[in-house]
Design an enzyme around this catalytic site. Structure first.
Site, short mmCIF file in Angstrom:
data_model
loop_
_atom_site.label_atom_id
_atom_site.label_comp_id
_atom_site.label_asym_id
_atom_site.label_seq_id
_atom_site.Cartn_x
_atom_site.Cartn_y
_atom_site.Cartn_z
N GLY A 101 -4.60 -7.28 7.07
CA GLY A 101 -4.22 -6.02 7.64
C GLY A 101 -5.45 -5.39 7.56
CB THR A 134 -7.58 -4.02 12.50
OG1 THR A 134 -6.15 -4.69 12.59
CG2 THR A 134 -8.56 -5.11 12.43
CG LEU A 194 -2.70 0.64 2.99
CD1 LEU A 194 -2.49 2.10 2.35
CD2 LEU A 194 -2.24 -0.39 2.27
CE LYS A 250 7.09 2.31 0.19
NZ LYS A 250 6.53 2.82 1.42
CG ASP A 270 5.59 2.72 -6.69
OD1 ASP A 270 4.93 3.83 -6.31
OD2 ASP A 270 6.70 2.65 -6.70
CG HIS A 271 0.57 4.95 -2.96
ND1 HIS A 271 1.72 4.73 -2.44
CD2 HIS A 271 0.14 6.33 -3.04
CE1 HIS A 271 1.83 5.89 -1.85
NE2 HIS A 271 1.14 6.75 -2.06
CE LYS A 283 0.76 9.60 -5.09
NZ LYS A 283 -0.23 10.03 -4.17
CD GLU A 287 5.64 12.24 2.66
OE1 GLU A 287 4.62 11.88 3.06
OE2 GLU A 287 6.77 11.68 2.73
CG ASP A 303 8.72 5.45 3.24
OD1 ASP A 303 8.36 4.25 3.11
OD2 ASP A 303 8.34 6.69 3.38
CG HIS A 323 6.68 6.35 -3.94
ND1 HIS A 323 5.92 5.08 -4.26
CD2 HIS A 323 6.47 6.57 -2.66
CE1 HIS A 323 5.19 4.81 -3.24
NE2 HIS A 323 5.74 5.38 -2.05
C1 BG6 Z 1 4.23 5.79 1.39
C2 BG6 Z 1 5.44 6.08 2.38
O1 BG6 Z 1 4.67 4.65 0.51
O2 BG6 Z 1 4.29 6.87 0.64
C3 BG6 Z 1 5.13 7.12 3.30
O3 BG6 Z 1 5.52 4.75 3.13
C4 BG6 Z 1 4.68 8.37 2.40
O4 BG6 Z 1 6.12 7.53 4.14
C5 BG6 Z 1 3.79 8.03 1.27
O5 BG6 Z 1 4.25 9.35 3.48
C6 BG6 Z 1 3.46 9.21 0.48
O6 BG6 Z 1 2.38 9.07 -0.29
P1 BG6 Z 1 1.59 10.06 -0.67
O7 BG6 Z 1 0.58 9.58 -1.54
O8 BG6 Z 1 0.82 10.93 0.37
O9 BG6 Z 1 2.50 11.04 -1.49
#
Ligand code: BG6
Length: 504
Positions: free
Chosen positions: A19, A21, A24, A164, A193-194, A198, A232, A251, A256
């Site tokens: 992935g 290109t 992300l 994810k 799970d990013h 944080k 957001e 999502d 998260h």
């Molecule tokens: C992602 C979602 O996992 O997290 C997105 O797929 C969302 O839809 C994003 O915008 C939010 O991440 P962050 O780090 O900007 O809060």
């Protein structure tokens, strides 16, 4: 040999991004690699191979990578990109074209390329694969890599980082997990799970288990309710196709938000080893009370944005976004009252909400403590505010603590005092970005920031209970204006319990 050098030898590898290109990679992964290079956290023996479906030369890809890294500065206050550091990274980035579901030819060519780079960079067969592709390709890529023997090299180590969404419900997540664990052992799988990368989410454990002030009170005797918000201002942008299938539950909630809840609600782990932490998180996820049709109708508010404004500019409603059905019933907002059915949390509601196109961007956890019972008898203290502890995750990183104290003057009157610690301004913009930390921890083979299969299994069980109950009622969408606080009903969810969302 000093320890540090040993660590760096063990981390020597080729980092392969499937992935390469995609969005992300350009927005997050390449800038994260630059930061790691800048902080000298990348091993000397290290190269990057970006894999994509488009035709590109190494040079062409490198130019794009430079542009992405240079364009990733958040604002003028962030240090400019250093050309020497950038160049050191860029020189070791390569591009290879592979159709992910191709037969073996393309994978064979990739393997030859990796073996050649192994010799050049002395990476000894170690590979860190990162799957930044659409989820339907996770299974096929891992299967092809396995078939070509690329996941069980006799030399070095092989690990796979997987973005994810991991499945779209419990059933598909199980199938995907079976395919992946057939190809490589759990200990080599790094499910991302990013949010776990944080800064302030990592701070939850330090705060809870490092302060005698909080941990003794961290239970249903003293805590009235917990609020977890991730709002957001962005809409679905160019991801309408994906979002139509996902919606906010898959999502944001399944991953998260439930990870944040697990960290806030878990028991102290026996030690800080990844498995001990994950054992405790799983117990919380298992204790989540599933929804049924009645409780979902009562305690879940669904929403979808209509047209509105963002920063004064008109923005389309969800149904007018690219690749979204004109009659879509996909949720872009959710607020719910959840319960963790165990001794510590009996009777404490966890109010959770997330939404796209909201009036502000904020991710935070609010712990609202119970008021003191005796306070009723102190006339002057009637306006007592509850103690609030707020973990501010983004855009500000910080802690906020609301207490009561005497108002200066001759009267004994109570007033609210805010104790505020803003980490983001203290460290300027130096907190590591989530992906920087995640790549580093995967290089170090530390799994505490990644989700184990049973965590996913139990969070999917919970989310499935919500999605199944949704089949039984049809909300009136769109029901909130882009740029607003979301559906009014989400305010009533707390109001009817005599509570309110705290907007800190
Ligand atoms: C992602 C979602 O996992 O997290 C997105 O797929 C969302 O839809 C994003 O915008 C939010 O991440 P962050 O780090 O900007 O809060």
């Amino acid at each position: 040999m000093p320890d540090e050098q040993q660590i760096s030898m063990n981390q020597s590898c080729i980092f392969i991004i499937f992935g390469g290109t995609g969005d992300l990679t350009h927005r997050k992964l390449l800038p994260a690699l630059y930061k790691l290079q800048k902080h000298e956290l990348l091993p000397d023996n290290f190269a990057v191979v970006s894999v994509g479906r488009r035709d590109k030369t190494d040079e062409g890809y490198r130019e794009e990578a430079v542009a992405s890294i240079q364009g990733s500065r958040k604002d003028a206050s962030e240090e400019a990109v250093d050309p020497d550091i950038l160049n050191r990274l860029i020189q070791r980035i390569y591009y290879r074209r592979v159709n992910f579901d191709d037969d073996h030819t393309a994978y064979r060519a990739l393997q030859t390329c990796l073996e050649q780079l192994d010799r050049q960079y002395k990476t000894n067969g170690s590979r860190l694969f990162f799957l930044a592709v659409a989820p339907e390709y996770f299974g096929v890529i891992v299967t092809r890599l396995k078939e070509r023997g690329m996941l069980n090299n006799r030399h070095g180590w092989q690990r796979v980082m997987i973005e994810k969404p991991f499945g779209s419900n419990l059933k598909t997540a199980r199938e995907l997990n079976r395919t992946i664990t057939d190809a490589l052992p759990e200990s080599h799988i790094f499910r991302i799970d990013h949010y776990l990368g944080k800064e302030m989410i990592q701070n939850i454990m330090a705060l809870r288990f490092g302060n005698s002030l909080f941990e003794p009170l961290w239970n249903h005797h003293y805590i009235d309710n917990i609020q977890i918000t991730s709002n957001e201002m962005l809409g679905v942008e160019s991801r309408g196709g994906y979002y139509e299938k996902a919606g906010i539950c898959r999502d944001m909630l399944q991953n998260h938000l439930l990870q944040m809840l697990a960290l806030v609600a878990m028991e102290p782990p026996v030690n800080l080893e990844p498995e001990s932490i994950r054992d405790e998180k799983v117990k919380v996820l298992r204790a989540l009370r599933p929804f049924n049709v009645d409780s979902a109708k009562q305690d879940i508010i669904r929403g979808q944005y209509g047209p509105g404004l963002r920063a004064g500019q008109p923005v389309p409603g969800y149904r007018d976004e690219e690749r979204v059905d004109q009659n879509s019933m996909t949720d872009t907002f959710i607020a719910l009252k959840a319960h963790v059915d165990n001794f510590r949390w009996a009777g404490v509601p966890f109010y959770i909400r997330a939404g796209k196109r909201m009036n502000r961007r904020v991710t935070q956890i609010v712990i609202e403590f119970k008021k003191l019972p005796g306070i009723e008898f102190f006339d002057n203290f009637k306006n007592q505010n509850p103690n609030l502890l707020v973990v501010e995750i983004q855009p500000n990183e910080g802690l906020f603590f609301q207490i009561n104290a005497k108002k200066p003057g001759n009267e004994l009157i109570m007033e609210r005092i805010d104790l505020n610690y803003t980490q983001s301004s203290w460290v300027q913009t130096n907190s590591p970005e989530a992906y920087e930390r995640l790549i580093l921890e995967a290089l170090r083979d530390n799994k505490s920031l990644f989700t184990r299969w049973d965590e996913l299994e139990h969070s999917w069980q919970f989310v499935d209970s919500i999605e199944n109950s949704f089949k039984h009622f049809t909300p009136d969408f769109p029901n909130y204006t882009a740029g607003s606080q979301g559906p009014m009903a989400a305010l009533d969810l707390l109001r009817r319990d005599g509570r309110r969302w705290w907007e800190i």
